[in-house]
Design a protein around this motif. Structure first.
Motif, PDB file in Angstrom:
ATOM      1  N   GLY A 192      -5.438  -2.579  17.785  1.00 56.61           N
ATOM      2  CA  GLY A 192      -5.478  -2.179  17.046  1.00 56.61           C
ATOM      3  C   GLY A 192      -4.458  -2.726  15.639  1.00 56.61           C
ATOM      4  O   GLY A 192      -4.514  -2.232  14.506  1.00 56.61           O
ATOM      5  N   ALA A 193      -3.504  -4.051  16.310  1.00 58.87           N
ATOM      6  CA  ALA A 193      -2.263  -4.441  15.635  1.00 58.87           C
ATOM      7  C   ALA A 193      -3.144  -5.288  14.555  1.00 58.87           C
ATOM      8  O   ALA A 193      -2.647  -5.930  13.293  1.00 58.87           O
ATOM      9  CB  ALA A 193      -1.832  -5.630  16.441  1.00 58.87           C
ATOM     10  N   GLU A 194      -4.971  -5.721  14.878  1.00 53.72           N
ATOM     11  CA  GLU A 194      -5.519  -6.439  13.945  1.00 53.72           C
ATOM     12  C   GLU A 194      -5.935  -5.720  12.683  1.00 53.72           C
ATOM     13  O   GLU A 194      -5.511  -5.955  11.721  1.00 53.72           O
ATOM     14  CB  GLU A 194      -6.466  -7.188  14.249  1.00 53.72           C
ATOM     15  N   ARG A 195      -6.185  -3.436  12.726  1.00 61.99           N
ATOM     16  CA  ARG A 195      -6.493  -3.330  12.141  1.00 61.99           C
ATOM     17  C   ARG A 195      -5.265  -3.095  11.120  1.00 61.99           C
ATOM     18  O   ARG A 195      -5.564  -2.453  10.059  1.00 61.99           O
ATOM     19  CB  ARG A 195      -7.836  -2.035  13.197  1.00 61.99           C
ATOM     20  N   ALA A 196      -4.309  -3.295  11.735  1.00 62.80           N
ATOM     21  CA  ALA A 196      -3.389  -2.273  11.073  1.00 62.80           C
ATOM     22  C   ALA A 196      -2.347  -3.062  10.054  1.00 62.80           C
ATOM     23  O   ALA A 196      -2.789  -3.328   8.971  1.00 62.80           O
ATOM     24  CB  ALA A 196      -1.694  -2.346  11.928  1.00 62.80           C
ATOM     25  N   LYS A 197      -3.158  -4.807  10.756  1.00 65.68           N
ATOM     26  CA  LYS A 197      -2.594  -6.045   9.681  1.00 65.68           C
ATOM     27  C   LYS A 197      -3.945  -5.815   8.761  1.00 65.68           C
ATOM     28  O   LYS A 197      -3.810  -5.734   7.097  1.00 65.68           O
ATOM     29  CB  LYS A 197      -2.198  -7.352  10.848  1.00 65.68           C
ATOM     30  N   LEU A 198      -5.059  -5.543   9.088  1.00 66.27           N
ATOM     31  CA  LEU A 198      -6.144  -5.969   7.525  1.00 66.27           C
ATOM     32  C   LEU A 198      -6.215  -4.419   7.431  1.00 66.27           C
ATOM     33  O   LEU A 198      -5.916  -4.602   5.278  1.00 66.27           O
ATOM     34  CB  LEU A 198      -7.396  -5.666   7.949  1.00 66.27           C
ATOM     35  N   GLU A 199      -5.309  -3.365   7.452  1.00 65.77           N
ATOM     36  CA  GLU A 199      -4.952  -2.514   6.509  1.00 65.77           C
ATOM     37  C   GLU A 199      -4.042  -2.611   5.751  1.00 65.77           C
ATOM     38  O   GLU A 199      -4.001  -1.563   4.402  1.00 65.77           O
ATOM     39  CB  GLU A 199      -5.004  -0.690   7.111  1.00 65.77           C
ATOM     40  N   LYS A 200      -3.161  -3.280   5.574  1.00 66.60           N
ATOM     41  CA  LYS A 200      -1.746  -3.553   5.441  1.00 66.60           C
ATOM     42  C   LYS A 200      -2.054  -4.280   4.061  1.00 66.60           C
ATOM     43  O   LYS A 200      -1.917  -4.553   2.782  1.00 66.60           O
ATOM     44  CB  LYS A 200      -1.174  -3.808   5.941  1.00 66.60           C
ATOM     45  N   GLU A 201      -3.130  -5.670   4.182  1.00 66.60           N
ATOM     46  CA  GLU A 201      -3.344  -6.717   3.338  1.00 66.60           C
ATOM     47  C   GLU A 201      -4.252  -5.931   2.402  1.00 66.60           C
ATOM     48  O   GLU A 201      -4.049  -6.063   1.232  1.00 66.60           O
ATOM     49  CB  GLU A 201      -4.167  -7.420   4.146  1.00 66.60           C
ATOM     50  N   GLN A 202      -4.771  -4.798   2.837  1.00 69.98           N
ATOM     51  CA  GLN A 202      -6.082  -3.806   1.970  1.00 69.98           C
ATOM     52  C   GLN A 202      -5.582  -2.955   0.847  1.00 69.98           C
ATOM     53  O   GLN A 202      -5.172  -4.181  -0.222  1.00 69.98           O
ATOM     54  CB  GLN A 202      -6.635  -3.326   2.152  1.00 69.98           C
ATOM     55  N   GLU A 203      -3.948  -2.035   1.457  1.00 70.84           N
ATOM     56  CA  GLU A 203      -2.593  -1.917   0.470  1.00 70.84           C
ATOM     57  C   GLU A 203      -2.104  -2.647  -0.341  1.00 70.84           C
ATOM     58  O   GLU A 203      -2.341  -2.072  -1.746  1.00 70.84           O
ATOM     59  CB  GLU A 203      -1.863  -0.964   1.372  1.00 70.84           C
ATOM     60  N   LYS A 204      -1.892  -4.257   0.176  1.00 68.17           N
ATOM     61  CA  LYS A 204      -1.420  -4.931  -0.616  1.00 68.17           C
ATOM     62  C   LYS A 204      -2.000  -5.681  -1.970  1.00 68.17           C
ATOM     63  O   LYS A 204      -1.551  -5.374  -2.879  1.00 68.17           O
ATOM     64  CB  LYS A 204      -0.554  -6.045   0.271  1.00 68.17           C
ATOM     65  N   LEU A 205      -3.271  -5.563  -2.024  1.00 63.86           N
ATOM     66  CA  LEU A 205      -4.397  -6.525  -3.054  1.00 63.86           C
ATOM     67  C   LEU A 205      -4.734  -5.701  -3.574  1.00 63.86           C
ATOM     68  O   LEU A 205      -4.640  -5.786  -4.890  1.00 63.86           O
ATOM     69  CB  LEU A 205      -5.555  -6.681  -2.209  1.00 63.86           C
ATOM     70  N   LEU A 206      -4.450  -4.114  -3.455  1.00 65.23           N
ATOM     71  CA  LEU A 206      -5.104  -2.929  -4.344  1.00 65.23           C
ATOM     72  C   LEU A 206      -3.593  -2.450  -5.427  1.00 65.23           C
ATOM     73  O   LEU A 206      -4.393  -2.741  -6.127  1.00 65.23           O
ATOM     74  CB  LEU A 206      -5.483  -1.484  -3.352  1.00 65.23           C
ATOM     75  N   LYS A 207      -2.110  -2.935  -4.585  1.00 63.53           N
ATOM     76  CA  LYS A 207      -1.671  -2.234  -5.495  1.00 63.53           C
ATOM     77  C   LYS A 207      -1.334  -4.218  -6.498  1.00 63.53           C
ATOM     78  O   LYS A 207      -1.364  -3.927  -7.859  1.00 63.53           O
ATOM     79  CB  LYS A 207      -0.570  -2.628  -4.910  1.00 63.53           C
ATOM     80  N   GLU A 208      -1.550  -5.324  -6.274  1.00 59.08           N
ATOM     81  CA  GLU A 208      -1.271  -5.993  -6.828  1.00 59.08           C
ATOM     82  C   GLU A 208      -2.686  -6.707  -7.639  1.00 59.08           C
ATOM     83  O   GLU A 208      -2.567  -6.665  -9.767  1.00 59.08           O
ATOM     84  CB  GLU A 208      -2.253  -8.080  -6.269  1.00 59.08           C
ATOM     85  N   LEU A 209      -4.368  -5.360  -7.597  1.00 61.29           N
ATOM     86  CA  LEU A 209      -4.854  -4.775  -8.675  1.00 61.29           C
ATOM     87  C   LEU A 209      -4.500  -4.720  -9.367  1.00 61.29           C
ATOM     88  O   LEU A 209      -5.342  -4.816 -10.952  1.00 61.29           O
ATOM     89  CB  LEU A 209      -6.657  -4.763  -7.396  1.00 61.29           C
ATOM     90  N   GLU A 210      -4.349  -3.454  -9.542  1.00 63.46           N
ATOM     91  CA  GLU A 210      -3.997  -2.453 -10.432  1.00 63.46           C
ATOM     92  C   GLU A 210      -3.813  -2.727 -11.456  1.00 63.46           C
ATOM     93  O   GLU A 210      -3.728  -2.762 -12.603  1.00 63.46           O
ATOM     94  CB  GLU A 210      -3.322  -1.368  -9.825  1.00 63.46           C
ATOM     95  N   PRO A 211      -2.291  -3.268 -11.880  1.00 63.84           N
ATOM     96  CA  PRO A 211      -2.073  -3.506 -13.236  1.00 63.84           C
ATOM     97  C   PRO A 211      -3.045  -4.555 -13.976  1.00 63.84           C
ATOM     98  O   PRO A 211      -2.352  -5.044 -14.864  1.00 63.84           O
ATOM     99  CB  PRO A 211      -0.778  -4.938 -12.775  1.00 63.84           C
TER     100      PRO A 211
END
Length: 872
Positions: free
Chosen positions: A811-830
């Motif tokens: 569970g903790a690993e999945r939460a960490k991966l989802e947070k990383e996915q969200e961060k990368l998507l935000k960086e990619l948008e601009p």
């Protein structure tokens, strides 16, 4: 032989071992005709304070060379010394007097000199002890001070002979004057600082009433000494003014309007005020044009009577304010602009300098410079890094006569006397008893002293006894190499080259290694004002000298400055600890019969270790001899950490614990070779280990001190060919892969995991793999090891895998991966938006577009990996 402590006590060991080396004469040059000499001169530190990090680097690198060459059988002579540092020293002692409510004038010349000598004695001892703490293997029996009596004799001989040959002369010239220290400076002692100032546009009325000429200046106070207004002869705007005069405001004087090519038509209005007494360019123009020279600023930085009764006695900057106010009242200030410009300041006192015409002593440099240029061009002197040759060429082809006199008390006093009766000048080695012209005895010595660099320029041969024809001079001159900082290539290196060629008819050194500058972690220059100074004494107290030395050596890539950080110091301390712990483990498993005289028994692991030692130690030797210190350090780091400690000792544990004397002798030989190779870089910890482990185990005739033992190149064990390293390289690859997988997965370093491996031939290495990679077990299997619950690595001959099931909180690993996915998507948008912008793509440089594409691709790659892991 004694049992090693759990940890290396560097604080007591450093003092103990340096005293032992010094008492044994290990560092003393023997002047042995049967051995090839290797000589160096220590760049003498100033007596003005503690050693700084630049000194630590500048003295560590030549110490590595001295210890290497000594081990290679050369007759090493590395002469230490301290520089009297004329201006810097006098300024410090004058500050002390000021704090006591007095000054050097009240004290008198002789008492003031006594005070400086007393301060020098105290500081010199402190500096010498700091050099010992650094481990510098200097020949203290030959230590010198730049004002020793025999060095003063050398200085006088050069001055007198150069004067008689016409190379030294006295005369009026424009010099840079330091009002704070009340002395002339050479051009090299001037520092240019960028400052925010003002550019005043001043109106000078034409004498015929036909308007004004407007001149621009950053120093309006000097207008009181103007003797002309100049324009460029090609400037059509002002050709009609040539031959006319202008009324110089505030003075009642008329000055001519003249033409000279030095005027830049693009600066200001294209009209410039000419002040021959207070600007080098104006001074030269004044001589060309036959203009008068009016001195309005004195040597005390106050206005002279020639500035006018209203301004006489004012400080120059107070006068600036008064002049501007008076000109504004007359409506003669057209405008005032903000202006960024370079201001000349003293490198020592920081005072704003004043260009003034003064009677000084000068040395002609053109012939000597030509000789020094030729010496580098024809290879008699070689530079590392070689790019400094271009700097050398530029400076020496544009050299000016050297202002060698200083209005100081502390230093080599100029050997010139003037007859008070008839004015006859006498330049002699010793004080004349009477005037050679009139026979009277009232002779007055010139009160000035020589520039500090005058005596320093003679350093490589004066410290060996010149002008006498000494045995040291014949045996050790010229030096083999001079290691110094590139920022004194003009101050010192060039002048040493010119002096050596002039007085010895030989270069002072065959090679020059220019070390880097040490900066802070971010690459900024260290300074007290920034609060980023790293004190080497404090570093040695916390980390030990060996850690400091190894850090500096490992970062000394030629031509690259060092960004020193705490993390690098910690890494070097860890390296020293690793060596200590490995040696202690070896010692704990050796019985008395295991010595270096025992012929070692060689197995598969031993043949592999010999091959690694042979290859790497050859590279280390070559790197050190080519001044690639960082490469040598890196080789030794990996040889010790990866090959000896992490691989060989793990494989040889069975031999260490249960093997024969001959099997254990192999391990002892390997440790011995490593200690000898590391000693030039980390002398204290290696000598301590050598004493603990090797005492009583050395071969016949071997010196007890590691500092006296031979270099590793000719060791017979390294010549042993044959033997198959077998599976050792495969084992190393598998181990490296397990460690990399652990790191990539972010696993707890202490958690033991189940592992799989398709290389069944590594079964004999199972215990070593479990120990080094923190594995619970290793299962040797066939086929594809891929699985959703495993981290897999492909090797050259198979696969290895770590079983991750249960090793992580899902569970903790999945939460960490989802947070990383969200961060990368935000960086990619601009980034994606910018890359799709036609305006950006049309205007941006190609390199900028490619860089942006790379940033997008890198993040998209990481995003794909995260997405794949979320699907598992």
């Amino acid at each position: 032989m004694h049992a090693m402590d759990k940890a290396f006590d560097f604080r007591t060991a450093q003092t103990r071992w340096y005293a032992r080396w010094e008492e044994s004469g290990t560092f003393t040059g023997k002047r042995d005709p049967s051995r090839r000499p290797f000589s160096m001169s220590l760049p003498p530190p100033n007596i003005t304070g503690n050693l700084h990090m630049g000194h630590a680097l500048a003295y560590t690198l030549p110490d590595v060379l001295a210890r290497l060459r000594r081990a290679q059988g050369r007759d090493v002579c590395w002469v230490p010394g301290v520089d009297h540092a004329g201006i810097a020293t006098q300024v410090i002692v004058e500050r002390q007097l000021k704090a006591e409510g007095t000054d050097r004038h009240q004290l008198g010349r002789e008492k003031f000199l006594e005070r400086i000598w007393a301060w020098k004695e105290q500081n010199q001892e402190d500096i010498e002890n700091q050099l010992r703490r650094l481990g510098a293997s200097l020949d203290w029996s030959r230590k010198r001070f730049t004002m020793d009596p025999d060095l003063n004799r050398a200085v006088r001989k050069v001055f007198v002979e150069a004067y008689r040959e016409g190379r030294i002369y006295r005369g009026p010239r424009m010099i840079q004057w330091d009002p704070a220290s009340q002395t002339a400076l050479s051009d090299l002692e001037v520092k240019y600082v960028e400052k925010q100032g003002k550019l005043w546009h001043l109106k000078y009325p034409l004498s015929d009433g036909g308007g004004f000429v407007v001149v621009a200046t950053t120093r309006p106070e000097t207008m009181l000494g103007d003797t002309a207004v100049a324009v460029n002869p090609e400037d059509e705007r002002y050709r009609h003014l040539l031959g006319k005069t202008a009324d110089l405001p505030l003075t009642g004087r008329k000055i001519p309007i003249v033409a000279d090519a030095f005027v830049d038509p693009a600066f200001g209005t294209g009209c410039v005020k000419v002040t021959p007494a207070h600007d080098p360019n104006d001074h030269a123009a004044g001589q060309r044009l036959g203009l008068a020279s009016v001195t309005v600023i004195g040597f005390d930085a106050k206005m002279t009577p020639e500035a006018g009764a209203k301004y006489a006695g004012l400080d120059r900057f107070a006068c600036r304010k008064a002049v501007v106010e008076d000109l504004e009242a007359l409506g003669l200030v057209e405008k005032i602009e903000d202006y960024t410009h370079q201001v000349s300041v003293s490198d020592r006192t920081g005072a704003v300098l004043e260009p003034l015409v003064s009677e000084q002593w000068f040395m002609k440099m053109d012939e000597a410079a030509a000789e020094a240029l030729a010496a580098v061009r024809d290879g008699r002197i070689k530079f590392t890094p070689a790019h400094h040759v271009a700097v050398w060429e530029h400076w020496l082809t544009n050299i000016q006569d050297w202002c060698i006199s200083r209005q100081l008390v502390w230093g080599h006093r100029i050997p010139a006397w003037t007859c008070a009766a008839c004015g006859r000048l006498h330049v002699e080695l010793e004080e004349p008893s009477a005037c050679a012209a009139c026979g009277k005895g009232a002779l007055v010595q010139d009160p000035d002293t020589l520039d500090t660099w005058f005596s320093s320029a003679l350093w490589p041969f004066s410290i060996l006894g010149w002008p006498d024809d000494t045995a040291d001079l014949r045996h050790y001159y010229p030096n083999d190499v001079m290691c110094t900082s590139y920022d004194i290539i003009f101050f010192w290196v060039a002048r040493m080259a010119m002096s050596g060629l002039a007085w010895m008819k030989e270069v002072p050194f065959r090679e020059v290694y220019f070390n880097s500058l040490v900066r802070d972690e971010s690459g900024a220059k260290m300074s007290k004002s920034k609060g980023n100074v790293i004190d080497p004494l404090e570093v040695m107290d916390e980390f030990g000298t060996d850690a400091l030395r190894f850090t500096l050596i490992s970062m000394s890539a030629p031509g690259t400055d060092i960004a020193l950080s705490r993390s690098r110091l910690e890494a070097s301390r860890n390296f020293c600890n690793k060596l200590w712990n490995a040696a202690r483990f070896v010692q704990m498993n050796l019985e008395p019969g295991v010595t270096l005289a025992v012929e070692p028994e060689l197995g598969e692991a031993e043949h592999w270790m010999i091959r690694r030692l042979r290859e790497d130690l050859a590279e280390v030797t070559a790197a050190l001899e080519a001044y690639r210190f960082h490469e040598a350090a890196e080789r030794l780091y990996h040889l010790v950490w990866d090959d000896f400690c992490s691989t060989y000792i793990e494989l040889a544990k069975v031999h260490l614990q249960n093997g024969t004397v001959a099997q254990k002798a192999a391990i002892l030989h390997f440790l011995d070779l490593l200690l000898r190779a590391l000693h030039p870089m980390i002398p204290f910890v290696t000598e301590e280990i050598h004493d603990a482990v090797m005492t009583g185990r050395l071969g016949p005739g071997e010196p007890e001190l590691l500092a006296q033992r031979a270099w590793v190149s000719d060791h017979p064990l390294l010549a042993r060919e044959g033997g198959d390293p077998g599976l050792i390289p495969v084992f190393q690859e598998a181990l490296s892969s397990f460690l990399r997988l652990r790191s990539e997965q972010g696993l707890d370093p202490s958690r033991r995991l189940q592992a799989l491996c398709t290389l069944k031939e590594l079964a004999p290495f199972e215990e070593a793999l479990k120990s080094l990679a923190k594995l619970e077990s290793v299962t040797f299997a066939e086929g594809d090891l891929s699985s959703p619950t495993r981290a897999v690595a492909v090797l050259g001959a198979g696969m290895v895998a770590l079983e991750l099931a249960g090793a992580k909180d899902a569970g903790a690993e999945r939460a960490k991966l989802e947070k990383e996915q969200e961060k990368l998507l935000k960086e990619l948008e601009p980034l994606r938006t910018r890359l799709q912008d036609p305006g950006f793509l049309a205007k941006a440089p190609e390199a900028a577009v490619e860089k942006l594409k790379g940033q997008v691709a890198e993040r998209e790659g990481r995003l794909a990996k995260v997405a794949a892991l979320l699907q598992v």
